[in-house]
Design an enzyme around this catalytic site. Structure first.
Site, mmCIF file in Angstrom:
data_model
loop_
_atom_site.group_PDB
_atom_site.id
_atom_site.type_symbol
_atom_site.label_atom_id
_atom_site.label_comp_id
_atom_site.label_asym_id
_atom_site.label_seq_id
_atom_site.Cartn_x
_atom_site.Cartn_y
_atom_site.Cartn_z
ATOM 1 N N ALA A 1 -12.740 0.346 34.212
ATOM 2 C CA ALA A 1 -11.691 -0.645 34.634
ATOM 3 C C ALA A 1 -10.745 0.470 35.214
ATOM 4 O O ALA A 1 -10.587 1.520 35.257
ATOM 5 C CB ALA A 1 -10.927 -0.870 33.603
ATOM 6 N N GLY B 1 -15.402 -7.431 28.605
ATOM 7 C CA GLY B 1 -14.247 -7.706 29.372
ATOM 8 C C GLY B 1 -13.759 -9.144 28.826
ATOM 9 O O GLY B 1 -14.270 -9.713 27.900
ATOM 10 N N ALA C 1 -13.657 -15.237 31.205
ATOM 11 C CA ALA C 1 -13.665 -15.516 32.389
ATOM 12 C C ALA C 1 -14.522 -14.798 33.457
ATOM 13 O O ALA C 1 -15.362 -15.595 34.256
ATOM 14 C CB ALA C 1 -12.237 -15.785 33.047
ATOM 15 N N GLU D 1 -19.954 -8.886 26.064
ATOM 16 C CA GLU D 1 -18.872 -8.650 24.779
ATOM 17 C C GLU D 1 -17.450 -9.182 25.218
ATOM 18 O O GLU D 1 -17.079 -8.374 26.022
ATOM 19 C CB GLU D 1 -18.977 -7.207 24.221
ATOM 20 C CG GLU D 1 -18.475 -7.230 22.925
ATOM 21 C CD GLU D 1 -16.824 -6.775 22.994
ATOM 22 O OE1 GLU D 1 -16.126 -7.662 22.881
ATOM 23 O OE2 GLU D 1 -16.668 -5.712 23.147
ATOM 24 N N CYS E 1 -10.313 -6.644 21.338
ATOM 25 C CA CYS E 1 -10.884 -7.741 21.394
ATOM 26 C C CYS E 1 -11.328 -8.389 19.803
ATOM 27 O O CYS E 1 -11.450 -9.630 19.734
ATOM 28 C CB CYS E 1 -12.378 -8.034 22.235
ATOM 29 S SG CYS E 1 -13.472 -6.510 21.329
#
Length: 503
Positions: free
Chosen positions: A197, A251, A254, A273, A307
């Site tokens: 990221a 991540g 979307a 995931e 998450c």
């Protein structure tokens, strides 16, 4: 011999500006070489707690990514033939170096992500365990002999690496997510291109340096860095390049859907995931002390930016008020907001301005529609512009965005329910299905509810469920495949059937 105080001083994380941080890399890694972007462009990695520049790294694009893909493809021609034993040895060497340098990696991680230093150290230990695990699993990727229906034939199956893979990882666990993907892929015999990221590339680069130091051959691990604007074109290339055999992404849902669609043209192997919307269900018969303890661990780790964070707290009527009172008291006495470099801090900043706006808007929307703020409820500007107070909301209704949206922040959303079926109905009314938590002392209820919850992982009377040995992953729109455990290898191998005839 060192004194106890000297040992403690040696273990204390150093400031990021220390010249001794040899793992603070400011170049990307392609084919064993530390390189900049072909364009010469760079971007700054910021400390979210201080709004200060930690480092400057290459702002790469599709052209640079193509070089990394080619390097991984070339390296695969030889890496796939390295014996499982030798791959195991190299992974073990990497693990040993990661352990030896865990304090420096944690210091870098805290500086770029803002998470408390104790949490960074915990993540490094957790992430390292995947490299250790898969160094051992490398020697257990076994084939099968199948009894043939005909005497003249012999049937056997072998498991072989799928090829070069792309590993796209998130900012919230910049070490562990790389470790559990790269460990599995290298153990299987795959090479990789890692795209960390944009908020947290420095941890990935530090890990790559140690992989080099461990003797992992050039091109087996490549790391490309880019700012947010170049991420879509890089992701698209990684998904559509014929040289990449598979993609593993952790991540948002979307973005995961976009990558899934882009992989479809090449019928490419993909592991996803994605986002969660974890219910935390507390029944009347639960041990409330354990429930509050589990809630604190699940909700506030990494400032709620995980998450598997508990997102919707479903509390049965009889114990609702008591649970809310207990968690509010616990939050007030145990949570410490501040710069993650301070070892006493337990709540750091949100990762960036966008995340800060998201959390604030969710809380403001709920309050405007009648939610009651029990604790917190606003920004904590005296600590910095990305800090938000740990918050508890009650009087939640279905028209509030927090009722069904993943918050990714330090906000406890408390919802009443009357009976078991209502709890299940509320818990399952989401397209996400990653993790869920249940607190109950009724063993029959535990089995019933665990079975009916539409989630890939369920913690029963436990708020911290992630471990290397268990299969991590979700159902519905929370993902495809599993990471960790013996199943973590599956995304990186294919089964080849060989039939020997005329024997």
């Amino acid at each position: 011999m060192l004194s106890a105080s000297a040992v403690r001083a040696a273990m204390r994380p150093r400031d990021i500006t220390s010249r001794g941080l040899h793992l603070l890399k400011q170049m990307a890694l392609i084919n064993g070489e530390w390189v900049g972007a072909a364009s010469g462009r760079t971007f700054q990695v910021m400390n979210p707690a201080e709004n200060s520049v930690v480092a400057t790294v290459p702002d790469m694009n599709a052209e640079d990514t193509q070089k990394a893909i080619r390097a991984a493809a070339d390296a695969f021609t030889t890496w796939q033939d390295v014996t499982a034993k030798d791959r195991s040895i190299l992974l073990r060497k990497w693990y040993n170096l990661l352990v030896q340098n865990q304090n420096e990696i944690a210091t870098i991680m805290t500086s770029e992500s803002g998470k408390p230093i104790k949490e960074s150290l915990g993540e490094v230990t957790y992430g390292n365990s995947f490299i250790e695990w898969f160094s051992e699993e490398a020697r257990r990727i076994n084939g099968e002999i199948i009894p043939s229906p005909q005497q003249s034939k012999q049937i056997f199956l072998t498991r072989q690496p799928i090829g070069p893979v792309a590993l796209i990882t998130p900012w919230n666990f910049p070490h562990a997510m790389i470790a559990r993907k790269a460990g599995a892929s290298l153990a299987a015999g795959c090479t990789c291109v890692i795209k960390p990221a944009e908020d947290t590339p420095l941890t990935a680069l530090a890990m790559a340096q140690l992989a080099q130091d461990a003797g992992i051959p050039k091109g087996v691990i490549n790391v490309i860095t880019s700012d947010r604007k170049n991420a879509p074109e890089i992701g698209k290339l990684l998904c559509q390049s014929p040289l990449i055999a598979g993609v593993s992404f952790t991540g948002s849902t979307a973005v995961g859907k976009i990558l899934y669609e882009q992989c479809a043209d090449g019928v490419k192997r993909i592991g996803l995931e994605l986002g969660g919307n974890a219910p935390f269900v507390v029944f009347n018969n639960a041990d409330l002390n354990k429930a509050v303890q589990g809630a604190m661990v699940s909700k506030f780790r990494n400032c709620g930016q995980t998450c598997v964070s508990a997102n919707r707290f479903l509390i049965q009527d009889e114990v609702f008020d008591e649970f809310v009172s207990m968690i509010c008291d616990t939050m007030k006495t145990t949570l410490v907001i501040g710069n993650g470099k301070d070892e006493h801090v337990t709540i750091g900043p949100l990762i960036n301005d966008n995340q800060m706006r998201t959390v604030k808007n969710l809380v403001d929307d709920a309050v405007a529609k009648g939610a009651k703020v029990m604790v917190g409820g606003k920004t904590a500007e005296k600590y910095g512009d990305k800090f938000f107070e740990p918050t508890v909301l009650t009087n939640i209704t279905e028209d509030m965005a927090v009722y069904g949206k993943e918050i990714f922040g330090p906000v406890v959303v408390c919802i009443r329910f009357k009976d078991e079926q209502e709890a299940l109905d509320i818990a399952n009314c989401t397209r996400s299905g990653l993790a869920a938590y249940v607190y109950s002392n009724d063993i029959a209820q535990v089995f019933r509810v665990s079975k009916k919850l539409e989630f890939g992982m369920v913690g029963v009377n436990e708020g911290l469920i992630s471990t290397t040995e268990a299969a991590f992953g979700g159902v519905k729109e929370s993902g495809i495949g599993r990471e960790g455990s013996s199943h973590g290898i599956d995304d990186y191998i294919y089964i080849k059937y060989v039939c020997l005839g005329n024997l």
